[in-house]
Design a protein around this motif. Structure first.
Motif, PDB file in Angstrom:
ATOM      1  N   LYS A 139      -2.107   8.224  -2.534  1.00  0.00           N
ATOM      2  CA  LYS A 139      -3.424   8.807  -2.786  1.00  0.00           C
ATOM      3  C   LYS A 139      -4.505   7.751  -2.949  1.00  0.00           C
ATOM      4  N   ASN A 140      -4.113   6.559  -3.369  1.00  0.00           N
ATOM      5  CA  ASN A 140      -5.110   5.511  -3.572  1.00  0.00           C
ATOM      6  C   ASN A 140      -4.446   4.142  -3.427  1.00  0.00           C
ATOM      7  N   TRP A 141      -5.249   3.108  -3.563  1.00  0.00           N
ATOM      8  CA  TRP A 141      -4.801   1.746  -3.283  1.00  0.00           C
ATOM      9  C   TRP A 141      -3.642   1.295  -4.190  1.00  0.00           C
ATOM     10  N   ALA A 142      -3.673   1.695  -5.439  1.00  0.00           N
ATOM     11  CA  ALA A 142      -2.623   1.269  -6.371  1.00  0.00           C
ATOM     12  C   ALA A 142      -1.241   1.767  -5.953  1.00  0.00           C
ATOM     13  N   ASP A 143      -1.201   2.862  -5.200  1.00  0.00           N
ATOM     14  CA  ASP A 143       0.083   3.402  -4.742  1.00  0.00           C
ATOM     15  C   ASP A 143       0.742   2.508  -3.691  1.00  0.00           C
ATOM     16  N   LEU A 144      -0.006   1.514  -3.191  1.00  0.00           N
ATOM     17  CA  LEU A 144       0.513   0.639  -2.137  1.00  0.00           C
ATOM     18  C   LEU A 144       0.981  -0.718  -2.664  1.00  0.00           C
ATOM     19  N   ALA A 145       1.065  -0.858  -3.967  1.00  0.00           N
ATOM     20  CA  ALA A 145       1.500  -2.135  -4.541  1.00  0.00           C
ATOM     21  C   ALA A 145       2.843  -2.567  -3.955  1.00  0.00           C
ATOM     22  N   ARG A 146       2.857  -3.825  -3.432  1.00  0.00           N
ATOM     23  CA  ARG A 146       4.050  -4.434  -2.849  1.00  0.00           C
ATOM     24  C   ARG A 146       4.603  -3.643  -1.653  1.00  0.00           C
ATOM     25  N   LYS A 147       3.709  -2.955  -0.947  1.00  0.00           N
ATOM     26  CA  LYS A 147       4.108  -2.220   0.259  1.00  0.00           C
ATOM     27  C   LYS A 147       3.351  -2.748   1.477  1.00  0.00           C
ATOM     28  N   LYS A 148       3.814  -2.364   2.650  1.00  0.00           N
ATOM     29  CA  LYS A 148       3.187  -2.811   3.892  1.00  0.00           C
ATOM     30  C   LYS A 148       1.934  -1.984   4.191  1.00  0.00           C
ATOM     31  N   VAL A 149       0.831  -2.677   4.479  1.00  0.00           N
ATOM     32  CA  VAL A 149      -0.442  -2.048   4.824  1.00  0.00           C
ATOM     33  C   VAL A 149      -0.904  -2.637   6.149  1.00  0.00           C
ATOM     34  N   SER A 150      -1.200  -1.793   7.117  1.00  0.00           N
ATOM     35  CA  SER A 150      -1.673  -2.302   8.401  1.00  0.00           C
ATOM     36  C   SER A 150      -3.197  -2.323   8.442  1.00  0.00           C
ATOM     37  N   SER A 151      -3.727  -3.221   9.257  1.00  0.00           N
ATOM     38  CA  SER A 151      -5.143  -3.251   9.608  1.00  0.00           C
ATOM     39  C   SER A 151      -5.230  -3.860  10.998  1.00  0.00           C
ATOM     40  N   THR A 152      -6.437  -4.092  11.486  1.00  0.00           N
ATOM     41  CA  THR A 152      -6.612  -4.552  12.857  1.00  0.00           C
ATOM     42  C   THR A 152      -7.108  -5.993  12.899  1.00  0.00           C
ATOM     43  N   THR A 153      -6.511  -6.783  13.764  1.00  0.00           N
ATOM     44  CA  THR A 153      -6.882  -8.185  13.929  1.00  0.00           C
ATOM     45  C   THR A 153      -8.372  -8.320  14.238  1.00  0.00           C
ATOM     46  N   MET A 184      -2.478   2.133  13.838  1.00  0.00           N
ATOM     47  CA  MET A 184      -2.033   3.472  13.445  1.00  0.00           C
ATOM     48  C   MET A 184      -0.565   3.687  13.830  1.00  0.00           C
ATOM     49  N   LEU A 185      -0.175   3.145  14.979  1.00  0.00           N
ATOM     50  CA  LEU A 185       1.207   3.279  15.438  1.00  0.00           C
ATOM     51  C   LEU A 185       2.180   2.609  14.466  1.00  0.00           C
ATOM     52  N   LEU A 186       1.744   1.530  13.812  1.00  0.00           N
ATOM     53  CA  LEU A 186       2.594   0.858  12.822  1.00  0.00           C
ATOM     54  C   LEU A 186       2.963   1.815  11.686  1.00  0.00           C
ATOM     55  N   VAL A 187       2.010   2.663  11.298  1.00  0.00           N
ATOM     56  CA  VAL A 187       2.281   3.662  10.252  1.00  0.00           C
ATOM     57  C   VAL A 187       3.156   4.777  10.816  1.00  0.00           C
ATOM     58  N   ASP A 188       2.833   5.224  12.014  1.00  0.00           N
ATOM     59  CA  ASP A 188       3.586   6.315  12.627  1.00  0.00           C
ATOM     60  C   ASP A 188       5.047   5.933  12.831  1.00  0.00           C
ATOM     61  N   ALA A 189       5.283   4.647  13.105  1.00  0.00           N
ATOM     62  CA  ALA A 189       6.648   4.172  13.351  1.00  0.00           C
ATOM     63  C   ALA A 189       7.369   3.756  12.069  1.00  0.00           C
ATOM     64  N   GLY A 190       6.709   3.870  10.917  1.00  0.00           N
ATOM     65  CA  GLY A 190       7.335   3.517   9.658  1.00  0.00           C
ATOM     66  C   GLY A 190       7.346   2.034   9.356  1.00  0.00           C
ATOM     67  N   ARG A 191       6.557   1.248  10.107  1.00  0.00           N
ATOM     68  CA  ARG A 191       6.508  -0.196   9.878  1.00  0.00           C
ATOM     69  C   ARG A 191       5.404  -0.572   8.885  1.00  0.00           C
ATOM     70  N   ALA A 192       4.621   0.421   8.465  1.00  0.00           N
ATOM     71  CA  ALA A 192       3.612   0.250   7.413  1.00  0.00           C
ATOM     72  C   ALA A 192       3.427   1.592   6.728  1.00  0.00           C
ATOM     73  N   GLU A 193       2.975   1.549   5.479  1.00  0.00           N
ATOM     74  CA  GLU A 193       2.799   2.783   4.711  1.00  0.00           C
ATOM     75  C   GLU A 193       1.407   3.382   4.887  1.00  0.00           C
ATOM     76  N   ALA A 194       0.429   2.553   5.256  1.00  0.00           N
ATOM     77  CA  ALA A 194      -0.949   3.016   5.380  1.00  0.00           C
ATOM     78  C   ALA A 194      -1.714   2.085   6.307  1.00  0.00           C
ATOM     79  N   PHE A 195      -2.769   2.611   6.915  1.00  0.00           N
ATOM     80  CA  PHE A 195      -3.652   1.852   7.798  1.00  0.00           C
ATOM     81  C   PHE A 195      -5.021   1.779   7.134  1.00  0.00           C
ATOM     82  N   ALA A 196      -5.456   0.560   6.812  1.00  0.00           N
ATOM     83  CA  ALA A 196      -6.748   0.347   6.155  1.00  0.00           C
ATOM     84  C   ALA A 196      -7.817   0.014   7.191  1.00  0.00           C
TER      85      ALA A 196
END
Length: 295
Positions: A139-153, A184-196
């Protein structure tokens, strides 16, 4: 003066002359008989591909209006218009080296980039949020502690979340996609928990997903940043033309109609509605017409 000194001076003069000529975009366009405009492949609803045709979107239509103004000013109605796909990573270098003449997409106007390029009037304001699978429990950023987060180069968002993670001891494991679809595909494939990414782009990607109901845009906006068209630096004549087009659209009401078309109405390819009313920052800038950067 020694011959070697004369040669060095001549080479330096040539380099300066080349730089000055490159910065005169209207002259470059007139001399070559063409204008090269950039587009993004997945920056919904600003500039994206929605089928077998060319790019569509809010900023594509603004680019088209600028091209029409260039044709009129140069008295070249048959001016050739080349389209060049760009990414977050290569858009600034391609502008600087003359490959493209203008880029209107989802580019943040900030002080760092302002050292390398010139920005036009700001035409959108956004903040970094998260795209997640609806059943993820995030639901928010704190839920992603020590988890994979994707973004774009090549985006400011990657820098923002890196700093936020450090400042708040969240220890994100940041993975970067080459473009927004890839992130977005990184999240869809389970390689990240969220896309920022910028919230508006996340809404666009969600609406164009195979199953939009599977996705959610969540989290507090970390900052507010403006989008604007990019031009080469030190080119006041071209800057005046571009700002004149965008400013006239804002003054006449055409800009608001364009906003309604792309943000509040069904858009291709699926007829989804993003449903994002114009922000107060943008409403204010219809009058102020500021190009003030994010810091």
């Amino acid at each position: 003066m020694k011959p070697t000194t004369i040669l060095a001076a001549a080479l330096a003069a040539c380099a300066l002359a080349g730089t000055a000529a490159q910065a005169d975009t209207l002259k470059k366009i007139a001399d070559t008989g063409k204008i090269t405009v950039a587009y993004r492949e997945s920056s919904v609803p600003f500039s994206y591909l929605a089928g077998s045709g060319g790019p569509v979107g809010f900023s594509v239509e603004i680019t088209n209006a600028i091209v029409d103004a260039v044709k009129k000013q140069l008295n070249k109605p048959g001016l050739k218009v080349d389209m060049q796909a760009v990414t977050s990573q290569n858009r600034i270098p391609l502008l600087q080296n003359g490959t493209i003449d203008i880029e209107c997409g989802s580019t943040t106007n900030n002080a760092v980039r302002g050292k390398d390029v010139q920005f036009a009037i700001n035409y959108f304001y956004t903040g970094t949020r998260l795209l997640v699978k609806k059943n993820s429990g995030i639901k928010n950023w704190a839920d992603l502690a020590r988890k994979k987060v994707s973004s774009t180069t090549g985006t400011t968002n990657a820098q923002v979340i890196r700093k936020y993670s450090k400042d708040n001891n969240l220890d994100f494991d940041i993975v970067l996609g080459k473009d927004h679809d890839d992130s977005m595909l990184l999240v869809d494939a389970g390689r990240a928990e969220a896309f920022a990414m910028d919230d508006i782009l996340l809404f666009g990607l969600k609406n164009n997903a195979r199953n939009p109901a599977d996705w959610d845009v969540v989290g507090d906006a970390l900052q507010v940043e403006p989008y604007a068209c990019m031009m080469r630096k030190d080119d006041p004549q071209f800057q005046k033309l571009v700002n004149g087009v965008i400013g006239s659209m804002m003054k006449s009401g055409e800009f608001e109609k364009l906003y309604t078309k792309w943000f509040m109405s069904p858009i291709p390819p699926k007829g989804q509605v993003i449903g994002l009313p114009m922000s107060q920052e943008l409403k204010d800038n219809l009058t102020a017409q500021s190009d003030k950067p994010a810091m």
